[in-house]
Structure formats: C-alpha cells, structure tokens
Design a protein around this motif. Structure first.
Motif, PDB file in Angstrom:
ATOM      1  N   GLU A   1       0.838  -1.196   0.000  1.00 26.31           N
ATOM      2  CA  GLU A   1       0.000   0.000   0.000  1.00 26.31           C
ATOM      3  C   GLU A   1       0.877   1.252   0.000  1.00 26.31           C
ATOM      4  O   GLU A   1       1.798   1.367   0.801  1.00 26.31           O
ATOM      5  N   ARG A   2       0.550   2.150  -0.893  1.00 33.10           N
ATOM      6  CA  ARG A   2       1.272   3.416  -0.959  1.00 33.10           C
ATOM      7  C   ARG A   2       0.274   4.567  -0.843  1.00 33.10           C
ATOM      8  O   ARG A   2      -0.812   4.515  -1.411  1.00 33.10           O
ATOM      9  N   GLN A   3       0.691   5.580  -0.098  1.00 36.89           N
ATOM     10  CA  GLN A   3      -0.149   6.752   0.085  1.00 36.89           C
ATOM     11  C   GLN A   3       0.572   8.005  -0.401  1.00 36.89           C
ATOM     12  O   GLN A   3       1.767   8.183  -0.139  1.00 36.89           O
ATOM     13  N   GLN A   4      -0.179   8.821  -1.086  1.00 40.70           N
ATOM     14  CA  GLN A   4       0.372  10.067  -1.646  1.00 40.70           C
ATOM     15  C   GLN A   4      -0.531  11.227  -1.230  1.00 40.70           C
ATOM     16  O   GLN A   4      -1.739  11.204  -1.457  1.00 40.70           O
ATOM     17  N   GLN A   5       0.065  12.219  -0.608  1.00 42.21           N
ATOM     18  CA  GLN A   5      -0.674  13.396  -0.182  1.00 42.21           C
ATOM     19  C   GLN A   5      -0.591  14.490  -1.242  1.00 42.21           C
ATOM     20  O   GLN A   5       0.422  14.637  -1.930  1.00 42.21           O
ATOM     21  N   GLY A   6      -1.652  15.245  -1.364  1.00 44.84           N
ATOM     22  CA  GLY A   6      -1.686  16.327  -2.334  1.00 44.84           C
ATOM     23  C   GLY A   6      -2.898  17.210  -2.121  1.00 44.84           C
ATOM     24  O   GLY A   6      -3.637  17.074  -1.140  1.00 44.84           O
ATOM     25  N   LYS A   7      -3.128  18.119  -3.061  1.00 44.57           N
ATOM     26  CA  LYS A   7      -4.249  19.042  -2.971  1.00 44.57           C
ATOM     27  C   LYS A   7      -4.847  19.252  -4.347  1.00 44.57           C
ATOM     28  O   LYS A   7      -4.119  19.301  -5.356  1.00 44.57           O
ATOM     29  N   LEU A   8      -6.149  19.334  -4.384  1.00 46.61           N
ATOM     30  CA  LEU A   8      -6.857  19.725  -5.598  1.00 46.61           C
ATOM     31  C   LEU A   8      -7.197  21.208  -5.502  1.00 46.61           C
ATOM     32  O   LEU A   8      -7.598  21.698  -4.439  1.00 46.61           O
ATOM     33  N   TYR A   9      -7.049  21.914  -6.623  1.00 47.98           N
ATOM     34  CA  TYR A   9      -7.303  23.355  -6.646  1.00 47.98           C
ATOM     35  C   TYR A   9      -8.435  23.648  -7.623  1.00 47.98           C
ATOM     36  O   TYR A   9      -8.434  23.153  -8.763  1.00 47.98           O
ATOM     37  N   PHE A  10      -9.377  24.460  -7.181  1.00 48.00           N
ATOM     38  CA  PHE A  10     -10.508  24.843  -8.025  1.00 48.00           C
ATOM     39  C   PHE A  10     -10.608  26.368  -8.068  1.00 48.00           C
ATOM     40  O   PHE A  10     -10.645  27.032  -7.020  1.00 48.00           O
TER      41      PHE A  10
ATOM     42  N   LEU B   1     -16.002  44.693  -2.158  1.00 47.63           N
ATOM     43  CA  LEU B   1     -16.896  43.533  -2.069  1.00 47.63           C
ATOM     44  C   LEU B   1     -16.424  42.512  -3.093  1.00 47.63           C
ATOM     45  O   LEU B   1     -16.392  42.798  -4.292  1.00 47.63           O
ATOM     46  N   ILE B   2     -16.044  41.343  -2.603  1.00 47.48           N
ATOM     47  CA  ILE B   2     -15.572  40.261  -3.467  1.00 47.48           C
ATOM     48  C   ILE B   2     -16.628  39.165  -3.454  1.00 47.48           C
ATOM     49  O   ILE B   2     -17.004  38.669  -2.382  1.00 47.48           O
ATOM     50  N   ARG B   3     -17.101  38.805  -4.608  1.00 47.79           N
ATOM     51  CA  ARG B   3     -18.132  37.770  -4.688  1.00 47.79           C
ATOM     52  C   ARG B   3     -17.916  36.951  -5.950  1.00 47.79           C
ATOM     53  O   ARG B   3     -17.162  37.334  -6.852  1.00 47.79           O
ATOM     54  N   GLY B   4     -18.622  35.802  -6.005  1.00 47.56           N
ATOM     55  CA  GLY B   4     -18.494  34.948  -7.172  1.00 47.56           C
ATOM     56  C   GLY B   4     -19.130  33.596  -6.930  1.00 47.56           C
ATOM     57  O   GLY B   4     -19.955  33.423  -6.016  1.00 47.56           O
ATOM     58  N   GLN B   5     -18.696  32.631  -7.730  1.00 47.46           N
ATOM     59  CA  GLN B   5     -19.315  31.312  -7.670  1.00 47.46           C
ATOM     60  C   GLN B   5     -18.317  30.243  -8.103  1.00 47.46           C
ATOM     61  O   GLN B   5     -17.558  30.429  -9.066  1.00 47.46           O
ATOM     62  N   PHE B   6     -18.322  29.146  -7.361  1.00 48.11           N
ATOM     63  CA  PHE B   6     -17.564  27.951  -7.738  1.00 48.11           C
ATOM     64  C   PHE B   6     -18.537  26.921  -8.297  1.00 48.11           C
ATOM     65  O   PHE B   6     -19.630  26.719  -7.749  1.00 48.11           O
ATOM     66  N   ARG B   7     -18.159  26.249  -9.366  1.00 44.92           N
ATOM     67  CA  ARG B   7     -18.901  25.114  -9.909  1.00 44.92           C
ATOM     68  C   ARG B   7     -17.951  23.919  -9.913  1.00 44.92           C
ATOM     69  O   ARG B   7     -17.100  23.789 -10.791  1.00 44.92           O
ATOM     70  N   LEU B   8     -18.096  23.070  -8.944  1.00 42.90           N
ATOM     71  CA  LEU B   8     -17.194  21.929  -8.827  1.00 42.90           C
ATOM     72  C   LEU B   8     -17.573  20.858  -9.837  1.00 42.90           C
ATOM     73  O   LEU B   8     -18.762  20.539 -10.003  1.00 42.90           O
ATOM     74  N   PRO B   9     -16.607  20.271 -10.508  1.00 42.15           N
ATOM     75  CA  PRO B   9     -16.916  19.215 -11.478  1.00 42.15           C
ATOM     76  C   PRO B   9     -17.390  17.949 -10.776  1.00 42.15           C
ATOM     77  O   PRO B   9     -17.079  17.706  -9.594  1.00 42.15           O
ATOM     78  N   ALA B  10     -18.163  17.144 -11.472  1.00 47.46           N
ATOM     79  CA  ALA B  10     -18.636  15.875 -10.916  1.00 47.46           C
ATOM     80  C   ALA B  10     -17.449  14.997 -10.541  1.00 47.46           C
ATOM     81  O   ALA B  10     -16.462  14.911 -11.279  1.00 47.46           O
ATOM     82  N   ARG B  11     -17.547  14.398  -9.358  1.00 53.14           N
ATOM     83  CA  ARG B  11     -16.501  13.507  -8.838  1.00 53.14           C
ATOM     84  C   ARG B  11     -15.145  14.238  -8.786  1.00 53.14           C
ATOM     85  O   ARG B  11     -14.094  13.606  -8.923  1.00 53.14           O
ATOM     86  N   PHE B  12     -15.211  15.568  -8.631  1.00 49.29           N
ATOM     87  CA  PHE B  12     -14.023  16.428  -8.533  1.00 49.29           C
ATOM     88  C   PHE B  12     -13.100  16.301  -9.741  1.00 49.29           C
ATOM     89  O   PHE B  12     -11.903  16.585  -9.670  1.00 49.29           O
ATOM     90  N   GLY B  13     -13.653  15.837 -10.853  1.00 48.31           N
ATOM     91  CA  GLY B  13     -12.860  15.685 -12.059  1.00 48.31           C
ATOM     92  C   GLY B  13     -11.940  14.479 -12.033  1.00 48.31           C
ATOM     93  O   GLY B  13     -11.082  14.335 -12.915  1.00 48.31           O
ATOM     94  N   LEU B  14     -12.117  13.572 -11.046  1.00 47.15           N
ATOM     95  CA  LEU B  14     -11.232  12.407 -10.918  1.00 47.15           C
ATOM     96  C   LEU B  14     -11.784  11.173 -11.616  1.00 47.15           C
ATOM     97  O   LEU B  14     -11.061  10.180 -11.788  1.00 47.15           O
ATOM     98  N   GLY B  15     -13.052  11.201 -11.991  1.00 44.61           N
ATOM     99  CA  GLY B  15     -13.647  10.075 -12.714  1.00 44.61           C
ATOM    100  C   GLY B  15     -13.657   8.802 -11.899  1.00 44.61           C
ATOM    101  O   GLY B  15     -13.982   8.785 -10.709  1.00 44.61           O
TER     102      GLY B  15
END
Length: 444
Positions: free
Chosen positions: A83-92, A123-137
C-alpha cells in the motif's frame, strides 16, 4: 579669425566646462535627496503596510491517494501487494469572480517628505462550480479527502482593517490567518463544510475586504470570468500589470476603471498546475493587473531632467551674451561670463531646495524669476544700458519658459528641444549675416 577673438571663444568654452563641476555637484545632491526620500517612504510603508496584491479566493481540497502495487518476493516468488499513500491538494478556481472596490487616498508625512496611502473597501463575490466527482472520474475511490478551505492571498496582511466573514450559500464562516498553502504566500483562509463529491456542486461566496496599502493595488483575476471595478478619488492613476482596463474614466476628482478577463486570456489553470512542487507560485502572481497611486509630479525627477539641459541652457545664454558683445562693440571680461554662468548654475540649487517645500511649478517660477532679475540687473551695467539689460533678461526669461515646456512635455521633449536649437542657430545666423568677424577680432 584673429588671435584675440580665438582666445575669447576658447575662454568661453573653458568656462562652460568648468561650470560642469557645480552642476555635477548639484546633480549628486539631487540623487542624495531622492534616496533619502525613498528611505523615508519605505519607513512609512514598513510601519503601516506595503503595496497590496489580492490573489483568490481559490478552493483547496487536501487529499490522500491510496494505491496498491503488486510485488514479488525474491526468495519464494510469492506475490503480494504494498500500500502506498500520496498526499496532495486539488485546486478549483471560481467560475465567476467579481471585485467591486472604492479606494480613498491619504498623505502621511515625516519631516518634509510625504507618502501616499490608500484605503480600499471592496466587495468580493463569485461562484464555484465543482466538477462531478471532482474531475477524478473512476479514480475517485482511491482518494480520501480532508477539510476543504478557501484561500485568499494578501501580500501584506497588516493592511486588513476588518473582521473577515465569508458568506457561503447562506452560511457565515470566519476567516483564519494564513492561506494554509505556501504557494499563495501570506493571506487568510476559511475552512469549509464537507463537499459533495458525486454531483457538480455550486458554491456562491461573498465577503467584504477593507485593505490599506501604499503605492499600488494589484488583483489576480482568478475566475473563469473575472470582472473588477475600482473607483477612487486619486486623479493621477497609472494602470499597471498584464491587462489594461476595458473601460476607464479619469477626471480631476478621481478615476473609475473596469477590467474583464477570461480563462482564455489568463490561462490560470495551466499556470497553477505548473506551480506543482514550488513553494511559491510566482507565475500566478504575475498574472495580475492593478493601479499605481504614485504621484507623477516627482520634483527630484524633474530637477534631474532640468540639469540634463543645463549645458545647452548655459551655451544659449553665453551665445546671447556674446551676440550683444559683438553686435554692440562692447568688451565683456571672461570673469563677467563666469559670474553669469554661476548664477545660471545657482538656479538649479534654488529649484531643488524650493521644490521640496512648494509645488514644482511655483518653485520653478520663483527660482527663474530670482535668477532672471539678478542677471538682468548685473548685465545692465555690463552692457552699459538698462534697455540692453532688460532685453537680455527678457530673452533669458523666454529660455526659462522654453525649458519648463521641455520638462512638462515628456513625449515631445526631443522635438521641442530640436526646434529650439534650430531656431536659436537660425536667429544667430540671421543677426550676424553681415558681420565682419575679422573686424570684430581687430576691434576687440
């Protein structure tokens, strides 16, 4: 040409070269005072806040990816999994990013030097639209996710003047210090509720940001569609960065400007991926635009530019003096030329000292009037006629007026200078077209 006339012209040329010594000393004094002012401005910024750059918000989702690798033992040939584990971050990045800011300026003084600070209320505003399954398929099952957070990079957090609260889909969340991600530099972040990884989630966000800074305000357009609007009471903006405003209006009461960019122009997703493994994402910071609040009327810069024309100015004055001498058959001693030249050099010292306390145009007018009056009074006795002295003073005043025009017209300075020199040369040729230069030398 007679020997006497040749000696006279040589003495005048030597005087012009010797006058370079006080001019170079004054030029060095300009650099010294300019450096001292820059040091004071940096001290004021150090005790308040430096220039500001806003980067974000960017949604960050930490993860741990677990994979299994088949291996074979050498002794027995038995196969097993490791078993191998890899840490990281997804950016949107936001689908939509809007910043609507009102900027006011103020002066902070230390001694005779002043620094311009600004206060932005945005005033800072906006919207995030996250992809389905975070784009990981289909690989989503290999990931376990930590607490997502929203990161906002602010280059100097000392300038934050309000308690930051994020409004997210009807909830109110508090920001915490630090971006929680080194690649965004200094700033703030806010932990978010757990995200739905299956369907494309929509996150509407908004927060108010009151920020203090000096010199310049920059914004990184992080949205797929970014719109930034700034209004200010500063009438001399300088728009800087990678993108110019799509609309701007500048009046004596201030300015308003609007920027609009898209992912096609910024390519921020590719830039963010290129920062993987870097401690600080410089490529992201460079995709910015903004406005500079530096005063364009820099008295030291204008004084330094005036000194660059000093030799030409002295040559024109000496040429006028020499024409009076030869046309009126007068004998003017080189010492008298030297006194007039020193008066001309003293003008730049007066200009430097007065411009530190008065507006540059007023300081220029006082310095020029003093020098014209002194030289006109002196020349009246040298040329043995107050009418001639008055005429010389009028010509000298016209030269000072032309020099001020050269200093004010940055884009046309070379053209105006060329026309001035050509006009003076033409006037000398016309006035001396019937002059017997050999006779001038014998009479001298």
């Amino acid at each position: 040409m007679s020997r006497t006339l040749g000696f006279k012209l040589g003495a005048i040329a030597l005087l012009m070269l010797l006058l370079l010594i006080p001019l170079l000393m004054i030029d060095g004094l300009v650099d010294e005072r300019q450096g001292l002012r820059h040091q004071v401005l940096q001290d004021i910024a150090r005790s308040s806040s430096y220039r500001q750059q806003i980067t974000g918000p960017i949604l960050v989702l930490p993860y741990v990816k677990t994979t299994h690798v088949w291996k074979t033992r050498e002794q027995t040939g038995e196969r097993y999994t490791e078993e191998r584990q890899q840490q990281g971050k997804l950016y949107f990045l936001p689908e939509r990013f809007e910043l609507d800011g009102q900027v006011s300026t103020e002066l902070r003084a230390r001694g005779i030097y002043e620094a311009r600070l600004y206060h932005s209320d945005s005033l800072i505003r906006g919207q995030f639209r996250l992809p389905a399954r975070f784009g990981l398929g289909d690989d989503l099952g290999f990931y376990s996710f930590g607490t997502p957070f929203l990161a906002v990079g602010i280059s100097d957090i000392r300038g934050i003047n309000n308690d930051l609260k994020l409004r997210l889909n009807g909830q109110t969340l508090s920001f915490a210090p630090g971006t929680h991600d080194s690649r965004f530099g200094d700033g703030v972040h806010v932990p978010l509720p757990a995200l739905d990884s299956q369907g494309g989630q929509v996150l509407d966000f908004a927060f108010d940001l009151k920020l203090q800074g000096t010199e310049q305000l920059d914004v990184v357009p992080v949205g797929r569609d970014s719109r930034v609007s700034l209004k200010s009471d500063w009438p001399h903006p300088s728009f800087v960065g990678e993108y110019l405003p799509s609309r701007r209006e500048i009046t004596a009461q201030g300015f308003s400007a609007e920027w609009q960019t898209s992912f096609f122009a910024t390519n921020l997703e590719e830039t963010l991926r290129g920062c993987e493994g870097q401690s600080l994402c410089q490529g992201l910071f460079q995709r910015s635009f903004g406005v500079s609040f530096v005063d364009p009327v820099d008295q030291y810069l204008k004084t330094d530019r005036a000194i660059k024309y000093a030799l030409l100015f002295i040559a024109l004055t000496f040429a006028t003096f020499f024409l009076f001498e030869v046309l009126k058959r007068l004998a003017v001693h080189p010492v008298q030329y030297a006194l007039v030249g020193l008066s001309l050099a003293l003008f730049y010292l007066l200009l430097l000292s007065l411009s530190e306390h008065l507006p540059f145009a007023l300081a220029y007018g006082i310095s020029a009037t003093a020098c014209v009056g002194l030289i006109g009074f002196y020349v009246s006795f040298v040329l043995q006629s107050w009418q001639r002295g008055l005429g010389f003073a009028a010509l000298l005043a016209a030269l000072y007026g032309m020099l001020f025009g050269l200093l004010s017209a940055e884009d046309y300075a070379l053209l105006m200078g060329s026309l001035l020199v050509f006009g003076v040369l033409g006037s000398v040729m016309v006035l001396t077209r019937r002059l017997d230069w050999y006779g001038v030398g014998r009479s001298a």
